[in-house]
Design an enzyme around this catalytic site. Structure first.
Site, PDB file in Angstrom:
ATOM      1  N   GLU A  97       0.838  -1.195   0.000  1.00  0.00           N
ATOM      2  CA  GLU A  97       0.000   0.000   0.000  1.00  0.00           C
ATOM      3  C   GLU A  97       0.871   1.242   0.000  1.00  0.00           C
ATOM      4  O   GLU A  97       2.045   1.200   0.356  1.00  0.00           O
ATOM      5  CB  GLU A  97      -0.911   0.009   1.224  1.00  0.00           C
ATOM      6  N   CYS A 102      -0.492  -4.094  -6.243  1.00  0.00           N
ATOM      7  CA  CYS A 102      -1.032  -5.403  -5.850  1.00  0.00           C
ATOM      8  C   CYS A 102       0.035  -6.479  -5.987  1.00  0.00           C
ATOM      9  O   CYS A 102       0.997  -6.334  -6.743  1.00  0.00           O
ATOM     10  CB  CYS A 102      -2.230  -5.760  -6.723  1.00  0.00           C
ATOM     11  N   GLU A 148      -0.136  -9.377  -7.455  1.00  0.00           N
ATOM     12  CA  GLU A 148      -0.055  -9.965  -8.796  1.00  0.00           C
ATOM     13  C   GLU A 148       0.807  -9.112  -9.720  1.00  0.00           C
ATOM     14  O   GLU A 148       1.671  -9.634 -10.434  1.00  0.00           O
ATOM     15  CB  GLU A 148      -1.465 -10.102  -9.406  1.00  0.00           C
ATOM     16  N   CYS A 197      -7.618  -8.014  -8.950  1.00  0.00           N
ATOM     17  CA  CYS A 197      -8.457  -6.843  -9.182  1.00  0.00           C
ATOM     18  C   CYS A 197      -8.463  -6.525 -10.679  1.00  0.00           C
ATOM     19  O   CYS A 197      -7.735  -7.133 -11.470  1.00  0.00           O
ATOM     20  CB  CYS A 197      -7.942  -5.653  -8.373  1.00  0.00           C
ATOM     21  N   CYS A 236      -5.002  -5.584 -12.139  1.00  0.00           N
ATOM     22  CA  CYS A 236      -4.142  -6.765 -12.273  1.00  0.00           C
ATOM     23  C   CYS A 236      -4.587  -7.640 -13.438  1.00  0.00           C
ATOM     24  O   CYS A 236      -3.759  -8.171 -14.177  1.00  0.00           O
ATOM     25  CB  CYS A 236      -4.145  -7.568 -10.977  1.00  0.00           C
TER      26      CYS A 236
END
Length: 156
Positions: free
Chosen positions: A52, A61, A63, A99, A102
């Site tokens: 984050e 993220c 991924e 998400c 990603c």
């Protein structure tokens, strides 16, 4: 939906690597841990974890971190990616999936590699695992092909 015991050995190993890196997430806002591991055409594995950022929009993220680590090492053709997550106060009961951002990044690399990429999505206990692919998660995706790009020079 399947379970860890029913996965192929290669899928289990990939998911275990994603789970192992999950603990390294930097998550001061959400307190959510995510780990990902990507398997390349050359059978190398690269991992990534959630990071984050105080501006929120700059968050990376797991991924995408795994994809970019592989890319940094000169590999862009992928066979599979595993993703798993949990909150510090509760487990994920349902499989964790990539998400939208990603999915787009994975889709672009699927087009670069000229093949679909398997996605192994697991809940925290690994007793609910969804085996899917990027084409299934992001049908009719926009990507390099739509820009008339010659991606063959990027395959490694």
């Amino acid at each position: 939906i399947t379970t860890f015991a029913k996965l192929k050995k290669e899928q289990q190993e990939l998911l275990n690597k994603a789970e192992a890196v999950m603990k390294n997430a930097y998550n001061p806002v959400s307190h959510y841990f995510v780990g990902a591991a990507i398997l390349t055409k050359k059978n190398n594995t690269y991992v990534g974890t959630f990071a984050e950022n105080s501006s929120y929009g700059a968050t990376i993220c797991a991924e995408r971190a795994a994809v970019l680590t592989a890319n940094s090492c000169g590999e862009r053709v992928f066979k599979a990616i595993a993703v798993i997550g949990a909150h510090e106060e509760f487990i994920s009961k349902e499989p964790v999936t990539p998400c939208g951002m990603c999915r787009q990044v994975i889709s672009d690399f699927a087009q670069i590699g000229g093949k679909d990429i398997e996605i192994i999505c697991a809940n925290t206990k690994k007793d609910k695992i969804h085996l899917t692919s990027i084409k299934e998660l992001l049908p009719l995706a926009f990507g390099p092909k739509d820009l008339n790009m010659d991606v063959s020079k990027y395959r490694k």
